[in-house]
Enzyme design. Structure first.
Site, PDB file in Angstrom:
ATOM      1  N   GLY A 103      10.072  12.305 -21.215  1.00  0.00           N
ATOM      2  CA  GLY A 103      10.318  13.445 -20.334  1.00  0.00           C
ATOM      3  C   GLY A 103       9.944  14.988 -20.902  1.00  0.00           C
ATOM      4  O   GLY A 103      10.019  15.747 -20.213  1.00  0.00           O
ATOM      5  N   CYS A 152      -3.818  -4.643   7.283  1.00  0.00           N
ATOM      6  CA  CYS A 152      -3.680  -5.714   6.447  1.00  0.00           C
ATOM      7  C   CYS A 152      -2.055  -6.038   6.894  1.00  0.00           C
ATOM      8  O   CYS A 152      -1.664  -6.840   6.429  1.00  0.00           O
ATOM      9  CB  CYS A 152      -3.804  -5.594   5.011  1.00  0.00           C
ATOM     10  SG  CYS A 152      -2.730  -4.704   4.315  1.00  0.00           S
ATOM     11  N   CYS A 177      -2.950   1.333   4.500  1.00  0.00           N
ATOM     12  CA  CYS A 177      -2.728   1.398   2.984  1.00  0.00           C
ATOM     13  C   CYS A 177      -3.407   2.288   2.261  1.00  0.00           C
ATOM     14  O   CYS A 177      -4.445   2.779   2.420  1.00  0.00           O
ATOM     15  CB  CYS A 177      -2.917  -0.122   2.177  1.00  0.00           C
ATOM     16  SG  CYS A 177      -1.956  -1.656   2.677  1.00  0.00           S
ATOM     17  N   CYS A 180       0.598  -1.168   8.050  1.00  0.00           N
ATOM     18  CA  CYS A 180      -0.796  -1.023   7.747  1.00  0.00           C
ATOM     19  C   CYS A 180      -1.758  -1.644   9.013  1.00  0.00           C
ATOM     20  O   CYS A 180      -1.494  -2.878   9.267  1.00  0.00           O
ATOM     21  CB  CYS A 180      -1.278  -1.669   6.653  1.00  0.00           C
ATOM     22  SG  CYS A 180      -2.999  -1.542   6.094  1.00  0.00           S
ATOM     23  N   CYS A 214      -4.672  -3.523  -0.191  1.00  0.00           N
ATOM     24  CA  CYS A 214      -5.230  -3.868   0.961  1.00  0.00           C
ATOM     25  C   CYS A 214      -6.178  -4.921   1.314  1.00  0.00           C
ATOM     26  O   CYS A 214      -6.298  -5.758   2.290  1.00  0.00           O
ATOM     27  CB  CYS A 214      -5.648  -2.370   1.742  1.00  0.00           C
ATOM     28  SG  CYS A 214      -5.456  -2.493   3.639  1.00  0.00           S
TER      29      CYS A 214
END
Lengths: 303, 258
Positions: free
Chosen positions: A36, A248, A270, A245, A276
């Site tokens: 970080g 899909c 998606c 979606c 997808c």
């Protein structure tokens, strides 16, 4: 590393010279050692404009080897300009194999998404970062923000979240949502939607972040604790979608809104194109999916 | 009350190269006591205040502060992290220009709440309730809580700055010309408010001002500075009614009579 036999003999393997790669690898190693923490590095000019992933490209160029398989996504998609051109770049200057399949890639360079398919050990996710400093818009002085990181003074980060709740009744930050890494450094996860924040937590993949213009590299080693900041009475939540979606029928994935015509027609699909397509190959069908096996960009206009 | 001072300052000096900022300042400050530092511009008042609040490091001398656990700690030997922690919990600093002490682009509520969040408060509802309480104590309407200080008048900004500083219940507040630049009626209300808060919260304060009337109203004790040195100190009423040093006499006699 020996140069590959290509028609562009003047370029070193993966474009950058070995000294530069060595310098960037040192920054990466330091970043991994201090999860970080933003490590300054001597960012190079790249053959692309700032804001197009110069940081990510330098990180990828420094870690890629001839045996790697590269995937590049831009907002989750493999087929947008940025993704296509970076993929072509590495194919040309490093002669590496490329793929669009998350599971097959060893290095995934990403702009603003984490793939839906869970990442595994041995994979490296390289983020393109525009502004690495999470405190930038609250405290403009870099000298002061560095001091705040050093002394762990992060009250200001919550001031931003407080402002969100005061103005909108909830934490309205939806992307670049600040996280705390290993209980120490507050980090900007790059402008990924906050939907992806939980995927960073204890991910078995190595996550590297490169900011070319700002000349910073930071990292999350595998299995690092990544906690999104919040309030006790306003806990962190990810976006939810009230429909699956359209192509899909996937649920619990991040969806993009796609405009279909000039009459307000739209659909949610998606944002991860690989995910997808794979689902459609497996036979999943959304309510707007075409009858035959066709990718959305090859669809015939309906009118 | 304890029988030990809150702050002990001994032979404090600050030089800017060969120029004197302040020289050989020694005093004790007791809990709940308000000390005024007066003098003309360039007399070293602000340098002294900045040294005491550790915003500047002095060239020589010591200052020790009695922490909440009763132990004296030497300010200039503390780590920066400890000093900054002290600054935002046990101390306050009220700037002459509120824009220096406030975050002008975040709401009044967040300005007051920042210190609470900095010491680890993570409950939005409680932070907001505390902010509302403090705004009312400094006479700012509750419906201004989500406004930015940019939309506030000078007097309101100064009151907001005071609330922001006092929210963590500090024991010592530094004030640099707290009423500078305000018109007289606003000044009077602010002084009234400050006097009330100082008494209610048993605050110790060091107030730097060039305005002897402010010193008279707020402080029990005062120090008169000239050219970086303390020329006279004592109880405020005594110094103002019976000034001994020639410079103090000049200063007191220069007050404009209306």
């Amino acid at each position: 590393m020996t140069a590959q036999p290509t028609d562009i003999a003047t370029y070193n393997f993966a474009y950058l010279d070995e000294q530069t790669k060595r310098m960037i690898r040192r920054a990466i190693l330091k970043g991994i050692a201090i999860p970080g923490y933003q490590v300054p590095f001597a960012s190079r000019e790249m053959p692309m404009p700032y804001g197009w992933g110069t940081g990510g490209v330098q990180v990828t160029a420094s870690i890629i080897g001839p045996d790697d398989v590269l995937k590049v996504i831009d907002q989750g998609a493999d087929d947008t300009t940025n993704a296509v051109s970076i993929r072509a770049f590495f194919k040309k200057v490093a002669n590496v194999a490329v793929t669009t399949q998350t599971a097959k890639a060893t290095i995934i360079q990403t702009r603003h998404r984490i793939p839906e398919h869970p990442l595994g050990a041995g994979q490296v996710l390289v983020y393109q970062v525009p502004i690495p400093e999470p405190l930038r818009f609250l405290e403009p002085r870099e000298t002061e923000t560095r001091k705040m990181h050093a002394l762990e003074e992060y009250g200001l980060m919550h001031v931003k979240l407080y402002e969100d709740i005061a103005r909108h009744g909830r934490i309205a930050t939806t992307y670049a949502y600040p996280v705390k890494v290993e209980g120490r450094y507050v980090m900007d996860p790059s402008p990924t939607p906050k939907f992806d924040n939980p995927k960073m937590h204890r991910s078995p993949a190595l996550q590297l972040f490169g900011a070319g213009r700002e000349k910073r590299i930071y990292a999350l080693p595998p299995f690092t604790e990544v906690v999104s900041l919040d309030f006790e009475d306003h806990p962190f939540e990810v976006q939810t979608f009230d429909q699956p979606c359209a192509l899909c029928a996937a649920e619990n994935v991040y969806l993009d809104e796609v405009i279909l015509d000039d009459h307000g027609g739209h659909m949610f699909v998606c944002s991860d194109t690989d995910h997808c397509e794979k689902r459609r190959e497996e036979g999943h069908r959304g309510h707007l999916a075409p009858e035959t096996h066709l990718a959305p960009e090859k669809m015939e206009p309906t009118q | 009350m304890t029988d030990e001072p809150l702050l002990r300052v001994s032979a404090l000096s600050k030089f800017y190269g060969s120029r004197v900022g302040c020289e050989n300042v020694t005093f004790d400050l007791w809990p709940g006591e308000v000390l005024a530092v007066v003098g003309e511009s360039g007399s070293g008042k602000t340098t002294l205040l900045n040294c005491l609040s550790t915003r500047l490091l002095p060239s020589s001398g010591t200052a020790s502060y009695r922490m909440r656990d009763g132990q004296f700690r030497e300010l200039y030997r503390m780590s920066e992290a400890e000093r900054r922690f002290l600054m935002r919990t046990d101390w306050g600093f009220v700037h002459q220009n509120p824009a220096d002490g406030l975050r002008m682009t975040v709401s009044a509520g967040a300005n007051v709440g920042e210190r609470l969040m900095a010491v680890g408060d993570r409950h939005y509802g409680k932070i907001r309730a505390t902010a509302v309480d403090w705004l009312s104590r400094v006479e700012i309407d509750e419906d201004r809580i989500d406004d930015e200080p940019r939309a506030f008048s000078g007097g309101m900004r100064q009151r907001l700055q005071i609330a922001r500083n006092l929210v963590t219940g500090p024991r010592l507040v530094f004030m640099d010309e707290p009423t500078g630049g305000l018109d007289v009626s606003v000044q009077a209300r602010l002084l009234d408010l400050l006097r009330g808060l100082v008494t209610d919260l048993c605050l110790a304060a060091i107030v730097v001002t060039h305005d002897l009337a402010v010193a008279r109203l707020l402080s029990q004790r005062m120090m008169v500075m000239k050219d970086g040195r303390v020329v006279e100190s004592g109880l405020t009423d005594r110094v103002l009614d019976d000034p001994r040093a020639p410079y103090t006499q000049l200063l007191v006699s220069s007050i404009l009579q209306v």
